[in-house]
Scaffold this motif. Sequence first.
Motif, PDB file in Angstrom:
ATOM      1  N   THR B  48     -26.021  13.291 -23.651  1.00 27.69           N
ATOM      2  CA  THR B  48     -24.958  12.286 -23.673  1.00 27.69           C
ATOM      3  C   THR B  48     -24.073  12.472 -24.909  1.00 27.69           C
ATOM      4  O   THR B  48     -22.848  12.352 -24.830  1.00 27.69           O
ATOM      5  CB  THR B  48     -25.566  10.870 -23.665  1.00 27.69           C
ATOM      6  OG1 THR B  48     -26.505  10.793 -22.600  1.00 27.69           O
ATOM      7  CG2 THR B  48     -24.495   9.813 -23.472  1.00 27.69           C
ATOM      8  N   LEU B  49     -24.707  12.794 -26.049  1.00 29.56           N
ATOM      9  CA  LEU B  49     -23.921  13.015 -27.268  1.00 29.56           C
ATOM     10  C   LEU B  49     -22.929  14.158 -27.090  1.00 29.56           C
ATOM     11  O   LEU B  49     -21.796  14.100 -27.571  1.00 29.56           O
ATOM     12  CB  LEU B  49     -24.833  13.326 -28.463  1.00 29.56           C
ATOM     13  CG  LEU B  49     -25.789  12.226 -28.922  1.00 29.56           C
ATOM     14  CD1 LEU B  49     -26.532  12.677 -30.175  1.00 29.56           C
ATOM     15  CD2 LEU B  49     -25.055  10.924 -29.180  1.00 29.56           C
ATOM     16  N   THR B  50     -23.346  15.231 -26.377  1.00 25.64           N
ATOM     17  CA  THR B  50     -22.465  16.393 -26.225  1.00 25.64           C
ATOM     18  C   THR B  50     -21.404  16.179 -25.151  1.00 25.64           C
ATOM     19  O   THR B  50     -20.524  17.019 -24.994  1.00 25.64           O
ATOM     20  CB  THR B  50     -23.254  17.653 -25.819  1.00 25.64           C
ATOM     21  OG1 THR B  50     -23.926  17.370 -24.596  1.00 25.64           O
ATOM     22  CG2 THR B  50     -24.247  18.057 -26.875  1.00 25.64           C
ATOM     23  N   GLY B  51     -21.513  15.095 -24.398  1.00 22.58           N
ATOM     24  CA  GLY B  51     -20.520  14.852 -23.365  1.00 22.58           C
ATOM     25  C   GLY B  51     -20.922  15.358 -21.997  1.00 22.58           C
ATOM     26  O   GLY B  51     -20.166  15.220 -21.038  1.00 22.58           O
ATOM     27  N   LEU B  80     -19.853  19.362 -33.126  1.00 21.62           N
ATOM     28  CA  LEU B  80     -21.170  18.944 -32.664  1.00 21.62           C
ATOM     29  C   LEU B  80     -21.680  19.997 -31.683  1.00 21.62           C
ATOM     30  O   LEU B  80     -21.082  20.199 -30.632  1.00 21.62           O
ATOM     31  CB  LEU B  80     -21.031  17.585 -31.974  1.00 21.62           C
ATOM     32  CG  LEU B  80     -22.290  16.747 -31.838  1.00 21.62           C
ATOM     33  CD1 LEU B  80     -21.937  15.292 -32.056  1.00 21.62           C
ATOM     34  CD2 LEU B  80     -22.895  16.901 -30.474  1.00 21.62           C
ATOM     35  N   ALA B  81     -22.740  20.700 -32.076  1.00 20.42           N
ATOM     36  CA  ALA B  81     -23.229  21.779 -31.220  1.00 20.42           C
ATOM     37  C   ALA B  81     -24.666  21.525 -30.818  1.00 20.42           C
ATOM     38  O   ALA B  81     -25.403  20.849 -31.534  1.00 20.42           O
ATOM     39  CB  ALA B  81     -23.132  23.116 -31.941  1.00 20.42           C
ATOM     40  N   MET B  82     -25.067  22.065 -29.683  1.00 17.23           N
ATOM     41  CA  MET B  82     -26.428  21.830 -29.200  1.00 17.23           C
ATOM     42  C   MET B  82     -27.138  23.142 -28.866  1.00 17.23           C
ATOM     43  O   MET B  82     -26.554  24.054 -28.293  1.00 17.23           O
ATOM     44  CB  MET B  82     -26.413  20.945 -27.952  1.00 17.23           C
ATOM     45  CG  MET B  82     -27.804  20.729 -27.363  1.00 17.23           C
ATOM     46  SD  MET B  82     -27.940  19.296 -26.295  1.00 17.23           S
ATOM     47  CE  MET B  82     -27.355  19.939 -24.748  1.00 17.23           C
ATOM     48  N   VAL B  83     -28.400  23.220 -29.256  1.00 22.63           N
ATOM     49  CA  VAL B  83     -29.292  24.274 -28.786  1.00 22.63           C
ATOM     50  C   VAL B  83     -29.987  23.676 -27.571  1.00 22.63           C
ATOM     51  O   VAL B  83     -30.833  22.798 -27.718  1.00 22.63           O
ATOM     52  CB  VAL B  83     -30.344  24.647 -29.848  1.00 22.63           C
ATOM     53  CG1 VAL B  83     -31.215  25.802 -29.359  1.00 22.63           C
ATOM     54  CG2 VAL B  83     -29.682  24.988 -31.170  1.00 22.63           C
TER      55      VAL B  83
END
Lengths: 291, 232
Positions: B48-51, B80-83
């Motif tokens: 949700t944070l990453t959209g 804002l990046a995600m693994v």
Amino acid sequence: MLAEWTNTIVQGVLLGGLYALFATGLSLVFGIMRMVNIAHGDFIVLAAYVALVVGYALGLGPFAALVVVVPAMALLGYVLQRGVINRTLGSDMLAPLQLTFGLSILLQNGLLEIFSADSKRLHAGTIEVASVPLAKGVAVGAYPLTIFLVAVCVLGSLQLFFTRTSLGRAFRATSDDETIAALMGVEGRHIYGLAMALALAVAAVAGVMIAVRTSFAPSDGPARLLYAFEAVIIGGMGSLWGTLAGGIVLGVAQSVGSELDTGWGILAGHLAFLGILVFRPTGLFPKTRDR
Amino acid sequence: MSLLSTSRLDAFYGDFQALFSLDFEIDEGETVAIIGANGAGKSTFLRTLTGLIRSNPNTIVFKGDPIGGLAPSKVVRLGLAMVPEGRRLFPSLSVEDNLKMGAYCARRGDWTLRRVYDLFPVLQERRATPSTLLSGGQQQMVAIGRALMSNPDLLLCDEISLGLAPIIIKDIYKSLAGIIKTGTSVVMVEQDVQRALEISSRVYCFLEGRVSLTGRPENLDEVSVSKAYFGI
């Protein structure tokens, strides 16, 4: 005898270049969006008519007209994708299929309405009948050779684009996993638009090339689509050079078939296609992954 | 002002509600761990944070701006990046091309291919290898490197120890500690509670889409954590 057969096979190989041009756009769109563009053949025919009009209006020959036709078709592709086709993409495979099927009918009847059912041709002058001797007894038409070289150049440029540029990488990443590509900042809908633009740009080249070689009419699209499909399937999904190989297999089969009996050409092409489907259902060089 | 905060954040999968009015915050330079059982909503929260999952604009505030409901491709440009869970490398791309994809959004910063190779030297040796041929640990390194290439202000790590051998996990965590030391803020979702408590400065425990416990690791005792974790 040997020279005759060599001739036949060389003609087939060159014809394969044309089929590869037909197939590239279809393969590209499927590879990136997992969508089959049923109207692809009709876009090839549309490009020929656009070249006809441009040539008439601006007094340009077919090859000079490409300067206008290719960007125009690319723009049409982008707008069509962003405005209409993107809305149908999702979990349902059927919706884009139905949409492009509708587009195909629309294009055929639109062209029929404007240009009538009479077949047309583009004229490129002496190159159409010139020939290049390769060896004793083996000569190829300068124009089929040109088409083949154009196909190799188009595929080579696409290959460089996909492997060497940041945008090309984004295309491949989107093809693999659209969700994760989005996390990297890739806007999938825009990439889809660009993919369709690229597909129709290549279709434009294909459309003009074949329109010089043979006559065209509004209802020719589905036949072009069929050859494009066969070349893609024979070559394997997602592989650019595989598409060329697929085109060549198809071209050689048709040309050998015609040599045996003038009526067998098209049949031989279909048989080669069915043979590959039976023995290598994923094609010769499959690359696109299931998702 | 916190780096990222959520207030009354709800998230849905269709009609199914996965997060309920969730409040969360992380300050600059902090490492926050999120623990919880399967299905507690940890991954959903990161997504949700990453959209990737829609939310209302004002429920997520990042660096002072509301980012809820923004497209993922826009969120990453803000830093804002995600693994992602399960690594999710691009199978038809080589190791180096995967890493370069991380830099697609072209954010300025210190992370370059050079620095990622310094952090994970084995990746340089295998740079031309298709990502599918790497071992699990190496794939995880690529996934982390790929996220770092976007020069994030906040790095979200979803279960980076999942499916890896303990000795590999140790290595990966050592590298992660190095990344944290450079000042990158990290939110990490982790099943391994012990590891999460060791590396983080603050912990949230999720239970059925809600925060069941939060605090600094040194102030949490085993009984309350286990109660918040299992809900019994």
